[in-house]
Write an enzyme that holds these catalytic residues in place. Structure first.
Site, PDB file in Angstrom:
ATOM      1  N   HIS A 319       0.820  -1.254   0.173  1.00 45.61           N
ATOM      2  CA  HIS A 319      -0.027   0.055   0.327  1.00 45.61           C
ATOM      3  C   HIS A 319       0.886   1.250  -0.051  1.00 45.61           C
ATOM      4  O   HIS A 319       2.012   1.346   0.641  1.00 45.61           O
ATOM      5  CB  HIS A 319      -0.946  -0.032   1.183  1.00 45.61           C
ATOM      6  CG  HIS A 319      -1.960   0.881   0.934  1.00 45.61           C
ATOM      7  ND1 HIS A 319      -2.076   2.183   1.308  1.00 45.61           N
ATOM      8  CD2 HIS A 319      -3.355   0.695   0.573  1.00 45.61           C
ATOM      9  CE1 HIS A 319      -3.170   2.884   1.086  1.00 45.61           C
ATOM     10  NE2 HIS A 319      -3.905   1.974   0.646  1.00 45.61           N
ATOM     11  N   ASP A 377      -7.877  -5.491   0.073  1.00 39.94           N
ATOM     12  CA  ASP A 377      -8.559  -6.463  -1.104  1.00 39.94           C
ATOM     13  C   ASP A 377      -7.993  -7.736  -0.895  1.00 39.94           C
ATOM     14  O   ASP A 377      -8.578  -8.466  -1.782  1.00 39.94           O
ATOM     15  CB  ASP A 377      -8.012  -5.840  -2.476  1.00 39.94           C
ATOM     16  CG  ASP A 377      -8.468  -4.330  -2.813  1.00 39.94           C
ATOM     17  OD1 ASP A 377      -9.649  -4.352  -2.499  1.00 39.94           O
ATOM     18  OD2 ASP A 377      -7.979  -3.732  -3.262  1.00 39.94           O
TER      19      ASP A 377
HETATM   20  N1  CMC Z   1       4.402  -7.602  -4.911  1.00 39.71           N
HETATM   21  C1  CMC Z   1       5.498  -7.703  -5.076  1.00 39.71           C
HETATM   22  N2  CMC Z   1       6.431  -6.437  -4.914  1.00 39.71           N
HETATM   23  C2  CMC Z   1       5.699  -5.277  -4.638  1.00 39.71           C
HETATM   24  C3  CMC Z   1       4.197  -5.100  -4.443  1.00 39.71           C
HETATM   25  C4  CMC Z   1       3.712  -6.192  -4.698  1.00 39.71           C
HETATM   26  N3  CMC Z   1       2.361  -6.320  -4.482  1.00 39.71           N
HETATM   27  N4  CMC Z   1       3.804  -3.979  -4.093  1.00 39.71           N
HETATM   28  C5  CMC Z   1       5.059  -3.095  -4.046  1.00 39.71           C
HETATM   29  N5  CMC Z   1       6.220  -3.833  -4.386  1.00 39.71           N
HETATM   30  C6  CMC Z   1       7.592  -3.591  -4.614  1.00 39.71           C
HETATM   31  C7  CMC Z   1       7.656  -2.911  -5.583  1.00 39.71           C
HETATM   32  O1  CMC Z   1       8.260  -3.656  -6.786  1.00 39.71           O
HETATM   33  C8  CMC Z   1       8.908  -1.815  -5.161  1.00 39.71           C
HETATM   34  O2  CMC Z   1      10.229  -2.393  -5.151  1.00 39.71           O
HETATM   35  P1  CMC Z   1      11.424  -1.432  -5.626  1.00 39.71           P
HETATM   36  O3  CMC Z   1      11.442  -0.511  -4.211  1.00 39.71           O
HETATM   37  O4  CMC Z   1      12.547  -2.960  -5.483  1.00 39.71           O
HETATM   38  O5  CMC Z   1      11.331  -0.760  -6.832  1.00 39.71           O
HETATM   39  C9  CMC Z   1       8.689  -1.241  -3.598  1.00 39.71           C
HETATM   40  O6  CMC Z   1       7.733  -2.838  -3.224  1.00 39.71           O
HETATM   41  C10 CMC Z   1       7.563  -0.335  -3.330  1.00 39.71           C
HETATM   42  O7  CMC Z   1       6.316  -0.406  -4.504  1.00 39.71           O
HETATM   43  P2  CMC Z   1       5.906   0.748  -5.118  1.00 39.71           P
HETATM   44  O8  CMC Z   1       5.266   0.144  -6.333  1.00 39.71           O
HETATM   45  O9  CMC Z   1       6.877   1.943  -5.482  1.00 39.71           O
HETATM   46  O10 CMC Z   1       4.930   1.363  -3.998  1.00 39.71           O
HETATM   47  P3  CMC Z   1       3.762   2.202  -4.475  1.00 39.71           P
HETATM   48  O11 CMC Z   1       3.421   2.887  -3.110  1.00 39.71           O
HETATM   49  O12 CMC Z   1       3.960   3.184  -5.654  1.00 39.71           O
HETATM   50  O13 CMC Z   1       2.568   1.259  -4.787  1.00 39.71           O
HETATM   51  C11 CMC Z   1       0.640  -0.369  -4.477  1.00 39.71           C
HETATM   52  C12 CMC Z   1       1.595   0.662  -3.799  1.00 39.71           C
HETATM   53  C13 CMC Z   1      -0.595  -0.692  -3.889  1.00 39.71           C
HETATM   54  C14 CMC Z   1       0.300   0.250  -5.873  1.00 39.71           C
HETATM   55  C15 CMC Z   1       1.653  -1.537  -4.655  1.00 39.71           C
HETATM   56  O14 CMC Z   1       1.879  -2.017  -3.580  1.00 39.71           O
HETATM   57  C16 CMC Z   1       0.897  -2.723  -5.506  1.00 39.71           C
HETATM   58  O15 CMC Z   1       0.868  -2.605  -6.896  1.00 39.71           O
HETATM   59  N6  CMC Z   1       0.308  -3.590  -5.083  1.00 39.71           N
HETATM   60  C17 CMC Z   1      -0.614  -4.740  -5.562  1.00 39.71           C
HETATM   61  C18 CMC Z   1      -1.768  -4.139  -5.975  1.00 39.71           C
HETATM   62  C19 CMC Z   1      -3.022  -3.935  -4.991  1.00 39.71           C
HETATM   63  O16 CMC Z   1      -3.047  -4.709  -3.975  1.00 39.71           O
HETATM   64  N7  CMC Z   1      -3.609  -2.805  -4.814  1.00 39.71           N
HETATM   65  C20 CMC Z   1      -4.582  -2.401  -3.714  1.00 39.71           C
HETATM   66  C21 CMC Z   1      -4.121  -1.339  -3.002  1.00 39.71           C
HETATM   67  S1  CMC Z   1      -5.330  -1.283  -1.629  1.00 39.71           S
HETATM   68  C22 CMC Z   1      -6.626  -0.892  -2.259  1.00 39.71           C
HETATM   69  C23 CMC Z   1      -7.047   0.575  -2.700  1.00 39.71           C
HETATM   70  O17 CMC Z   1      -6.700   1.513  -2.112  1.00 39.71           O
HETATM   71  O18 CMC Z   1      -7.305   0.579  -3.920  1.00 39.71           O
END
Ligand code: CMC
Length: 442
Positions: A319, A377
């Site tokens: 998140h 989720d």
């Molecule tokens: N699986 C594997 N690696 C992950 C995941 C994941 N679910 N989420 C983040 N990472 C890694 C990512 O690759 C990155 O690694 P690095 O620093 O080596 O590049 C690090 O963790 C930070 O991730 P980020 O993408 O920079 O973090 P963010 O804050 O931009 O993204 C997120 C947050 C929710 C989009 C992401 O965690 C994600 O895509 N999760 C899966 C989708 C999901 O479950 N979304 C629902 C969110 S909660 C409901 C809502 O509010 O809609």
């Protein structure tokens, strides 16, 4: 319980933040504002005018885009409050109608206020009958979220008497209409996709009961509304009602900042919610669990999630704000077993698989180091599936519930005297000025 009135922002800050431009040696004093809770914010509104410099913050990870009194999140502590009430407290003791009232008006309703509000919402649940034509224009296999974006946007064409954003009464009527009609539209999207006749709303039913009835009832037999299901539905609505300035809420605010009507703004929010990184994740979680299929394949999928060359991510994990735990996931994790038990589902392999996946991922160094925990989720899809919803409806249910938050945030934005049209700037890295080259010389 926090009964403290929300702090008034004076727009004046007693503290300052000094920014020094090392290129010129000039220093700038920027005001620092403090909210009720959460980190202070540096007010950079005059930064460009005074220092000739923009800030650069893709994804707005360090940017507060507005002042708000609605929802507070502390991602490090795993805290979510609406108007001062914790989400756990609301999920345990309140109901969705009360939470809608709380988000919109700022306080929990007393008995009379609650009755009046529920009655108002109930009396707005029916759609203009001509709107049914819209559904019939969609392909049968259209994703219900595609239908939602279209039909909610089309409300602007049917409810002209509540599109004047400068009239507080019209703003309130539009808010009531959106909260009231969203279940009707969502249920119709579902009925259309499975070829069943639309069910009209029933005014003798509560909000969640009415939605379940419009979704699952058919004209040829009596549909018994299970109190367990309606309570679970109501709780899921509470847990999704608002979440501060996430992508879809920011989209609603940004769309609304130009003066667009509320129906168009909420349609924009639905579009933003649809993506798998946001509200589309609940559908993606279930698809992922079905693809993994069995516990012995979990390590293979964890390796894929960790592989930078593989686009696969563990859906329902991570998140932007929560770096400890998502409090909504805690409530749902508990609810999942309760709901399944009460539905008489003794053995749900996907729930067992989800729990095992959670256990193994939480022990994994990669997930621990990056502070990736199950989000809201991760468990909601399992509950929704057990309740009989197809995966394609999961994000629709999220949109239905989040409409309460979107419309409260939209209204707050319109009523905020410092609100301006949202217009971010950029770091331009394209070509410098060049002369047009005639076609035959390229
Ligand atoms: N699986 C594997 N690696 C992950 C995941 C994941 N679910 N989420 C983040 N990472 C890694 C990512 O690759 C990155 O690694 P690095 O620093 O080596 O590049 C690090 O963790 C930070 O991730 P980020 O993408 O920079 O973090 P963010 O804050 O931009 O993204 C997120 C947050 C929710 C989009 C992401 O965690 C994600 O895509 N999760 C899966 C989708 C999901 O479950 N979304 C629902 C969110 S909660 C409901 C809502 O509010 O809609």
């Amino acid at each position: 319980m926090n009964e403290m009135p929300a702090k008034e922002s004076t727009g004046e800050a007693s503290e300052t933040f000094t920014l020094t431009d090392n290129r010129t040696g000039r220093s700038f004093q920027l005001p620092v504002q403090t909210g009720t809770d959460g980190p202070p914010v540096v007010d950079i509104r005059k930064l460009y005018a005074e220092a000739g410099i923009f800030t650069y913050d893709p994804g707005f990870t360090s940017t507060g885009s507005c002042e708000s009194k609605i929802t507070f999140i502390d991602g490090d502590r795993g805290v979510l409050h609406h108007r001062g009430y914790s989400i756990e407290d609301l999920a345990e003791n309140s109901d969705f109608m009360e939470v809608c009232y709380l988000l919109l008006y700022g306080d929990l309703p007393n008995r009379d206020e609650k009755d009046t509000f529920e009655n108002t919402i109930t009396r707005h649940t029916m759609l203009h009958d001509q709107m049914a034509q819209f559904f019939r224009g969609f392909r049968r296999d259209a994703h219900p979220m595609a239908i939602m974006v279209g039909v909610v946007g089309a409300m602007s064409a049917f409810y002209h008497d509540s599109t004047d954003i400068n009239d507080p009464h019209q703003r309130m009527v539009a808010s009531h209409r959106l909260i009231a009609k969203m279940p009707t539209i969502a249920a119709m999207a579902y009925k259309y996709s499975i070829g069943q006749p639309f069910q009209y709303p029933r005014n003798d039913l509560k909000y969640a009961e009415n939605f379940l009835n419009m979704t699952f009832a058919v004209p040829c037999e009596k549909y018994e509304i299970s109190p367990t299901l309606s309570r679970a539905m109501d709780r899921i609505f509470i847990l999704h009602a608002d979440h501060e300035q996430n992508a879809s809420t920011s989209t609603v605010r940004l769309a609304g900042s130009s003066g667009a009507n509320p129906f168009a703004c909420i349609a924009a929010g639905i579009a933003s919610l649809w993506g798998p990184a946001h509200g589309g994740a609940n559908e993606a979680v279930l698809n992922m669990l079905m693809e993994i299929g069995s516990v012995d394949r979990i390590p293979e999928y964890l390796d894929k999630a960790k592989d930078k060359d593989d686009p696969f991510r563990l859906m329902g994990f991570g998140h932007r704000v929560y770096k400890n735990h998502d409090p909504r996931a805690g409530v749902l994790r508990k609810s999942a077993h309760e709901v399944l038990d009460e539905l008489g589902i003794e053995n749900e392999p996907l729930l067992e698989l989800a729990r095992e996946l959670e256990r193994i991922a939480l022990e994994d160094e990669y997930f621990a180091e990056k502070k990736l925990f199950p989000n809201v989720d991760f468990y909601s899809g399992i509950i929704l599936r057990a309740m009989g919803f197809p995966t394609s409806m999961f994000t629709v249910l999220f949109a239905l519930a989040r409409t309460a938050g979107w419309i409260a945030q939209w209204k707050e934005m319109i009523e905020d005297p410092v609100q301006k049209i949202g217009r971010p700037r950029q770091l331009y890295t394209g070509p410098d000025l060049r002369s047009y080259t005639q076609l035959d010389q390229r």
